[in-house]
Enzyme design. Structure first.
Site, PDB file in Angstrom:
ATOM      1  N   THR A  15       0.802  -1.102   0.022  1.00  0.00           N
ATOM      2  CA  THR A  15       0.049  -0.020  -0.034  1.00  0.00           C
ATOM      3  C   THR A  15       0.825   1.214   0.034  1.00  0.00           C
ATOM      4  O   THR A  15       0.542   2.326  -0.660  1.00  0.00           O
ATOM      5  CB  THR A  15      -0.666   0.001   1.282  1.00  0.00           C
ATOM      6  N   SER A  60       1.435  -7.676  -1.463  1.00  0.00           N
ATOM      7  CA  SER A  60       1.980  -8.574  -0.576  1.00  0.00           C
ATOM      8  C   SER A  60       1.139  -9.983  -0.426  1.00  0.00           C
ATOM      9  O   SER A  60       1.767 -10.831  -0.087  1.00  0.00           O
ATOM     10  CB  SER A  60       2.448  -8.304   0.698  1.00  0.00           C
ATOM     11  N   THR A  91       1.562  -4.938   4.052  1.00  0.00           N
ATOM     12  CA  THR A  91       1.293  -5.335   5.449  1.00  0.00           C
ATOM     13  C   THR A  91       0.663  -6.642   5.577  1.00  0.00           C
ATOM     14  O   THR A  91       0.972  -7.405   6.666  1.00  0.00           O
ATOM     15  CB  THR A  91       0.710  -4.301   6.357  1.00  0.00           C
ATOM     16  N   ARG A 247      -3.064 -25.956  14.921  1.00  0.00           N
ATOM     17  CA  ARG A 247      -3.450 -24.733  15.485  1.00  0.00           C
ATOM     18  C   ARG A 247      -4.492 -25.247  16.598  1.00  0.00           C
ATOM     19  O   ARG A 247      -5.531 -25.651  16.227  1.00  0.00           O
ATOM     20  CB  ARG A 247      -4.132 -23.972  14.894  1.00  0.00           C
ATOM     21  N   THR A 278      -0.572 -22.708  19.504  1.00  0.00           N
ATOM     22  CA  THR A 278      -2.161 -22.422  20.064  1.00  0.00           C
ATOM     23  C   THR A 278      -2.813 -21.395  19.354  1.00  0.00           C
ATOM     24  O   THR A 278      -2.297 -20.382  18.535  1.00  0.00           O
ATOM     25  CB  THR A 278      -1.986 -21.942  21.482  1.00  0.00           C
TER      26      THR A 278
HETATM   27  N1  ASP Z   1      -2.719  -5.349   0.534  1.00  0.00           N
HETATM   28  C1  ASP Z   1      -1.544  -4.706   0.925  1.00  0.00           C
HETATM   29  C2  ASP Z   1      -0.350  -5.451   0.964  1.00  0.00           C
HETATM   30  O1  ASP Z   1      -0.249  -6.144   1.685  1.00  0.00           O
HETATM   31  C3  ASP Z   1      -1.892  -4.287   2.096  1.00  0.00           C
HETATM   32  C4  ASP Z   1      -0.601  -3.302   2.555  1.00  0.00           C
HETATM   33  O2  ASP Z   1       0.405  -2.827   2.192  1.00  0.00           O
HETATM   34  O3  ASP Z   1      -1.115  -2.548   3.797  1.00  0.00           O
HETATM   35  O4  ASP Z   1       0.397  -5.403  -0.097  1.00  0.00           O
END
Ligand code: ASP
Length: 342
Positions: A15, A60, A91, A247, A278
């Site tokens: 992002t 990602s 993220t 898990r 867990t």
């Molecule tokens: N979908 C995005 C990614 O993981 C989300 C982000 O970067 O916050 O590339």
């Protein structure tokens, strides 16, 4: 203390560098040049930053082990020339990539700091600028002897530096998107960046080396009341299966019925690594606490202590990819890079 640091900034996508596609109205990865243009503050930094970008930056959620290998190769090729590395990454799977790199990079004595953002860097309220600028500062930081202050893989996000293999994406909405449920932060950024030096991994004496192979034939099984033993057995029948992460409930507990345990026992006897993690976000697996946990121990399931799912998966993939079965078993039973509490 900074000395004359040079940092390599590696852009994989996410992002932070995305822009809105006017045709679809959806966010899509854009170029590193575009991203850097939006941060004039970079000119004021008193150490040099060189940058390199993946040919095709990605969201990602499309990350694969090849991305981890490419990152390892870039770091390895540039290891001698840079004081530290900052990786811009989406993220969604950042905790997986940071965990994977922590196990793939052996003898690491330099910072490898992942960061990204919840809002693209071109947006007015972006969290990307602060995240990137602080990550760069952390990667350039030296201790009193002039050595890198954070010689390990970390994730910097919204004022906190977490150990990469302890991190978890815990919010889709908040700027503090990451947490480290079982290990406190390595540093916190306020007016100053305050480091908790005693929590940071010590400098490694080993020679820097990459464990590049990644075994992908592993499965994660989330237990729930009513999970069909038949279905589970069928899923476990694949000859290629090399590892399973279970898990479990609470402190590492699972049903004690003989059908379920026999599925696991057959796996262990076939040489498949089976690890117990867990479903609880906080706390650890203790296979000796309840009868429902000790029956797992008895059939040869390895207790994962307080490891995150992301670290368990990547540790298993990297261990199975690079080591003989006995060593894999020993690796999974102990902390390699501070990923679990022994
Ligand atoms: N979908 C995005 C990614 O993981 C989300 C982000 O970067 O916050 O590339």
């Amino acid at each position: 203390m900074k000395g004359s640091s040079a940092i390599l900034l590696i852009y994989t996508g996410g992002t932070i560098g995305m822009v809105m596609d006017p045709k679809t109205g959806k966010l899509k990865p854009f170029s590193l040049d575009n991203l850097l243009k939006t941060i004039p503050e970079l000119q004021k930094i008193d150490f040099s930053i060189h940058s390199t970008s993946f040919k095709n930056p990605i969201d990602s959620s499309n990350a694969t082990p090849e991305l981890w290998q490419e990152l390892c190769d870039i770091i390895s090729e540039n290891y001698r020339d840079y004081h530290g590395f900052v990786i811009l990454h989406g993220t969604d799977t950042m905790a997986y990539s940071a965990s994977a790199l922590s196990f793939m990079l052996s003898g690491l004595n330099k910072p490898v700091i992942f960061t990204g953002s919840q809002l693209p860097i071109g947006m007015v309220r972006t969290d990307g600028k602060e995240n990137l600028l602080a990550a760069l500062e952390i990667a350039s930081e030296r201790d009193a002897n002039g050595n890198p202050r954070v010689p390990e893989v970390g994730i910097y996000f919204d004022s906190f530096l977490f150990r990469g293999n302890r991190s978890h994406k815990s919010s889709t909405q908040n700027f503090n998107a990451f947490s480290s449920p079982n290990f406190p932060p390595l540093a916190e950024a306020g007016v100053d960046i305050i480091y908790s030096d005693r929590r940071i991994l010590p400098k490694e004496d080993k020679k820097f080396k990459i464990y590049r192979e990644v075994e992908q034939n592993i499965l994660v099984v989330t237990l729930f009341p009513g999970l069909s033993n038949n279905l589970l057995q069928n899923a476990m029948n694949s000859k290629n299966l090399k590892g399973v992460i279970l898990r479990t409930f609470g402190a590492g507990n699972a049903p004690t019925n003989s059908e379920f345990l026999s599925v696991l026992e057959k796996l262990v006897n076939r040489g498949v690594a089976v690890m117990n993690v867990t479903q609880c976000a906080h706390g650890k697996v203790d296979q000796l606490k309840y009868e429902t946990g000790s029956s797992l121990q008895n059939v040869g399931v390895i207790g994962g202590a307080d490891i995150t799912l992301e670290a368990a998966i990547t540790k298993m993939m990297v261990s199975l990819g690079n080591f003989e079965p006995e060593q894999v078993f020993s690796n999974l039973n102990k902390s390699l890079r501070g990923e679990l509490t022994e």
